[in-house]
Design a protein around this motif. Structure first.
Motif, short mmCIF file in Angstrom:
data_model
loop_
_atom_site.label_atom_id
_atom_site.label_comp_id
_atom_site.label_asym_id
_atom_site.label_seq_id
_atom_site.Cartn_x
_atom_site.Cartn_y
_atom_site.Cartn_z
N LEU A 181 48.74 26.21 35.36
CA LEU A 181 50.11 26.49 34.94
C LEU A 181 50.17 27.84 34.21
CD1 LEU A 181 51.46 23.05 33.65
CD2 LEU A 181 52.26 24.37 35.61
N ALA A 182 49.14 28.11 33.42
CA ALA A 182 49.09 29.41 32.74
C ALA A 182 49.06 30.54 33.77
CB ALA A 182 47.86 29.48 31.83
N LEU A 183 48.29 30.35 34.84
CA LEU A 183 48.22 31.38 35.89
C LEU A 183 49.58 31.54 36.57
CD1 LEU A 183 46.57 33.40 37.41
CD2 LEU A 183 45.62 31.56 38.80
N CYS A 184 50.29 30.43 36.77
CA CYS A 184 51.66 30.53 37.31
C CYS A 184 52.53 31.35 36.37
CB CYS A 184 52.26 29.14 37.50
SG CYS A 184 51.50 28.15 38.78
N ALA A 185 52.40 31.10 35.07
CA ALA A 185 53.19 31.85 34.08
C ALA A 185 52.81 33.33 34.08
CB ALA A 185 52.98 31.24 32.69
N ILE A 186 51.52 33.61 34.22
CA ILE A 186 51.07 35.01 34.26
C ILE A 186 51.70 35.72 35.45
CG2 ILE A 186 49.04 36.49 34.63
CD1 ILE A 186 47.42 34.19 33.22
N THR A 187 51.67 35.06 36.61
CA THR A 187 52.24 35.65 37.82
C THR A 187 53.74 35.85 37.66
OG1 THR A 187 50.57 34.39 39.03
CG2 THR A 187 52.27 35.45 40.34
N ALA A 188 54.41 34.82 37.14
CA ALA A 188 55.87 34.89 36.99
C ALA A 188 56.26 36.01 36.01
CB ALA A 188 56.42 33.55 36.52
N THR A 189 55.59 36.07 34.86
CA THR A 189 55.96 37.07 33.86
C THR A 189 55.60 38.48 34.32
OG1 THR A 189 53.87 36.60 32.74
CG2 THR A 189 55.86 35.57 31.84
N GLY A 190 54.56 38.60 35.11
CA GLY A 190 54.15 39.94 35.57
C GLY A 190 55.25 40.65 36.33
N ASN A 191 55.80 39.97 37.32
CA ASN A 191 56.88 40.57 38.11
C ASN A 191 58.13 40.76 37.26
OD1 ASN A 191 55.88 41.21 40.57
ND2 ASN A 191 56.93 39.59 41.70
N THR A 192 58.41 39.78 36.39
CA THR A 192 59.60 39.87 35.57
C THR A 192 59.52 41.06 34.61
OG1 THR A 192 59.80 37.45 35.69
CG2 THR A 192 61.12 38.55 34.02
N LEU A 193 58.32 41.36 34.12
CA LEU A 193 58.14 42.53 33.26
C LEU A 193 58.58 43.79 34.00
CD1 LEU A 193 54.70 41.74 31.59
CD2 LEU A 193 56.81 42.25 30.36
N TRP A 194 58.13 43.91 35.22
CA TRP A 194 58.46 45.11 36.03
C TRP A 194 59.95 45.16 36.34
CZ3 TRP A 194 60.22 45.67 41.18
CH2 TRP A 194 60.13 46.97 41.70
N LEU A 195 60.53 44.02 36.69
CA LEU A 195 61.97 43.97 37.00
C LEU A 195 62.81 44.31 35.77
CD1 LEU A 195 61.92 40.71 39.16
CD2 LEU A 195 62.63 42.97 39.96
N GLU A 196 62.39 43.83 34.63
CA GLU A 196 63.16 44.08 33.41
C GLU A 196 63.04 45.55 32.99
OE1 GLU A 196 65.67 43.32 30.18
OE2 GLU A 196 65.38 42.42 32.15
N LYS A 197 61.87 46.15 33.22
CA LYS A 197 61.72 47.59 32.92
C LYS A 197 62.69 48.38 33.78
CE LYS A 197 56.92 47.80 31.40
NZ LYS A 197 55.53 48.18 31.74
N ARG A 198 62.85 47.99 35.03
CA ARG A 198 63.79 48.68 35.92
C ARG A 198 65.22 48.51 35.41
NH1 ARG A 198 63.30 50.15 41.04
NH2 ARG A 198 65.28 49.16 41.56
N ARG A 199 65.56 47.29 35.01
CA ARG A 199 66.92 47.04 34.56
C ARG A 199 67.23 47.86 33.32
NH1 ARG A 199 70.11 44.41 31.16
NH2 ARG A 199 68.33 43.90 29.84
N ARG A 200 66.28 47.93 32.40
CA ARG A 200 66.52 48.65 31.15
C ARG A 200 66.61 50.16 31.35
NH1 ARG A 200 63.42 45.66 26.11
NH2 ARG A 200 64.25 43.57 26.53
N ARG A 201 66.04 50.65 32.45
CA ARG A 201 66.14 52.08 32.75
C ARG A 201 67.34 52.37 33.65
NH1 ARG A 201 62.26 55.58 30.20
NH2 ARG A 201 62.16 56.86 32.06
N GLY A 202 68.15 51.32 33.88
CA GLY A 202 69.35 51.53 34.69
C GLY A 202 69.06 51.68 36.18
#
Lengths: 180, 495
Positions: free
Chosen positions: B347-368
């Protein structure tokens, strides 16, 4: 004895956690105790003991991390607006570059690793008949070499710099096979 | 004024992060599905009991009962093409049941060896097939899954290289900060402290999945293309075939021979190769306690006389390493405590995978840079795939064990992704999480009320599922309450 070693491992990781707050001596003591406990487990029960010990150690460390999260203060610190590590390609040349990188790190690196592993087993056996050690070495070495190639290639700046690693690997595999 | 020089270490960190992100974005969806299904199939034996609870159970099966089961299964095969192998799976602590399997299917037997029910754990089989080969043609699917195991290991190595504060931040988890900071800490802390686990399961998964490629290469070079001859070096050589008709092999005698020769061994499988032929022979796989190997293979003649053993327990190092890879990957080498640990780390590995992509997506959103459709597709991947796995249980319940679960899952998943991309608002993360949690809760309650299992373990699984789904549901409702007061710049991807 196994139970004692496992308990020692749990204590060791707790010491590492406490030592992380600043008491470096405690952290070093913790790591030393962990190493000792794992050695005892490996000595007594081989790979099984080592595996059980590592699982217990990871569980303890994760429990410490979760406790840190639980007790972390609520703060309104905002993350820096960092640029994403990679961008989505919009131009044709970016797409071509990405495809080139994919080709180099997936099929090319895979094949180079496979050939190298084949060469290693041929060199180790010399002219002797195929045996279980040679088979397992081939099958297990290939993914390890591929991972190493991926790591080296993906830390290069340009696709042209990603050619060297699989090329050198393939040449080494050829030389090993030729020497067998 | 000239720019500050960038140190080689900073350059390496930046490139490693770029490489880490590249692999993650390319492979994360499939890696996530493999991790999620892998987490669930750690306890696949217990899921079998959950899915089909009304089957006779026993702690042991006598040699006479094994022989009866073999005879019953072969009688069942009358009129069908001759089965090449017949397996009797012996009762174990994880699965106190006995099964007999031929090329045409598997059946449960009772303590006397009588066939009592057909194996009908279609949902458990669906999960295992998803994890092992993503429901693709098996060989190619296993190669793909093995390659993804290599990608996961490369994510580890590049992730460590991209993490210069790995020691300093070892126990720092800012769970109550800004969502992006918290997400980064979850990703990094879970990643670091599960590193040995992920390395072990990803590497052994790669060995198992990619093994057919290396074996084919060795076979073409040394055995005229015969891959079985290559595998025989590890798992034992089979005697030559002889299709002439012969009476049933005496597996009971083989079991008694084994007990006399190696007292205290616990047979896990009794296998008859090419039954009812003159070339038939008996193989008994026996577990060795406190070992990583899945067992030792003992070979017997058709009359039960000892012939040889494969040497998986005490033979060449290569054999022992190969035999150890499976249990190390599956997590079934030390009973329930390690299985639970593997599930939690999965489950931790699932969370690592999920958060990894979300980190990148959120960086994009914050940079407009936008990315609403990508965010929606990723939310649907993380929560939608889990929900569809749960809904597959209901489909299996309605249509039976032969329900086309794989076709239904992948069709629904593809459709859900298309909908998410076209209408991003539909794939709101909090809403999808509520649907997932609610589905788990209803399924657990439904299983308790409709199936009414009479054995403890399925009831415990249902209660654990209820206990886990309730906080997940409340988390989603708390997020909805916050969203109602959300400002324009707040984080819409609280995954």
């Amino acid at each position: 004895m196994t139970a004692i070693a496992l308990i020692a491992l749990v204590v060791a990781l707790v010491l590492v956690r406490i030592g992380w707050n600043g008491a470096r001596g405690l952290a070093l003591l913790g790591w030393a105790l962990a190493l000792g406990a794992l050695t005892v487990l490996a000595w007594q029960d081989g790979a099984w003991g080592l595996s059980v010990g590592v699982v217990a150690g990871m569980g303890t460390a994760l429990a410490c991390v979760l406790h840190a999260g639980w007790s972390a203060p609520a703060k309104n610190l905002r993350a820096r607006r960092e640029p994403p590590a990679i961008s989505i390609p919009h131009h044709r040349r970016d797409l071509v570059r990405r495809l080139a990188v994919f080709a180099l790190v997936v099929p090319v690196a895979f094949a180079a690793a496979e050939w190298f592993a084949f060469g290693v087993q041929a060199a180790i056996r010399g002219g002797a008949a195929l045996d279980s050690d040679a088979v397992v070495l081939t099958l297990y070495l290939q993914p390890v070499i591929w991972i190493a190639l991926l790591t080296v290639q993906l830390t290069r700046a340009r696709p042209s710099q990603m050619i060297a690693a699989p090329l050198v690997t393939a040449i080494a595999g050829t030389m090993l096979w030729g020497a067998a | 004024m000239s720019a500050l020089p960038v140190s080689p270490r900073d350059t390496l960190v930046k490139r490693a992060l770029g490489g880490h992100a590249a692999i993650g974005l390319l492979a994360s969806a499939l890696i996530y599905i493999i991790c999620l299904s892998g987490t669930l199939v750690v306890i696949h034996d217990r899921w079998q009991r959950w899915e089909q609870p009304d089957v006779p159970e026993m702690s042991a099966l006598s040699p006479a009962a094994v022989q009866t089961a073999i005879a019953a299964a072969l009688a069942n095969e009358a009129g069908k093409p001759a089965t090449t192998h017949l397996y009797v799976r012996m009762p174990s602590a994880e699965l106190p049941r006995a099964t007999v399997t031929t090329d045409s299917g598997g059946w449960y037997v009772d303590a006397s060896g009588r066939i009592v029910a057909r194996e009908a754990h279609g949902w458990t089989d669906f999960l295992i097939a998803m994890h092992e080969y993503l429901h693709l043609p098996m060989t190619w699917g296993m190669v793909l899954v093995g390659a993804l195991g290599v990608m996961l290991c490369a994510l580890l190595t590049t992730g460590v290289l991209a993490h210069p504060r790995i020691v300093r931040d070892a126990f720092s988890l800012r769970a109550r900060h800004d969502a992006q900071l918290a997400r980064a800490d979850w990703h990094n802390r879970l990643g670091v402290w599960t590193l040995p686990f992920v390395l072990a399961v990803a590497l052994t998964g790669a060995f198992i999945g990619l093994g057919s490629v290396g074996t084919t290469m060795l076979a073409k070079a040394y055995t005229g293309g015969d891959t079985l001859k290559v595998y025989a070096h590890i798992f034992g050589h089979e005697p030559p075939s002889n299709p002439a008709r012969a009476p049933i092999a005496d597996a009971a005698a083989a079991m008694r021979t084994l007990e006399a020769r190696v007292p205290g061994t616990a047979p896990t499988y009794v296998i008859v190769h090419e039954p009812l032929t003159a070339g038939q022979h008996v193989q008994i796989l026996a577990a060795h306690p406190r070992r990583l190997i899945y067992g030792e293979s003992y070979f017997f003649t058709s009359t039960g006389a000892f012939h040889s053993k494969a040497g998986l327990s005490d033979g060449a190092v290569g054999k022992q390493v190969a035999a150890s890879s499976y249990n190390l990957h599956f997590g079934n080498f030390a009973g329930l405590p390690v299985e639970i640990a593997y599930m939690l780390m999965g489950l931790a590995l699932c969370a690592i995978t999920a958060t990894g992509n979300t980190l990148w997506l959120e960086k994009r959103r914050r940079r407009g840079l936008g990315g609403a459709r990508l965010r929606a597709a990723w939310s649907m991947t993380v929560w939608g795939s889990a929900t569809l796995i749960v809904w597959a249980i209901w489909l299996r319940g309605v249509l039976g064990a032969e329900a086309p679960l794989a076709l239904a899952f992948w069709s629904a998943f593809a459709a859900a992704l298309v909908v998410a991309i076209l209408y991003p608002r539909v794939a709101d993360t909090a809403a999808l999480r509520r649907v997932c949690a609610g589905s788990i809760l209803l399924t657990a309650i439904g299983h308790l009320m409709l199936v009414r299992p009479a054995i403890a373990e399925p009831i415990v699984i249902d209660l654990v599922a209820i206990a886990l789904s309730v906080p997940l549901l409340l988390w989603g409702m708390r997020a909805r309450g916050r969203a109602a007061h959300m400002t324009l710049g707040a984080d819409p991807t609280p995954a």
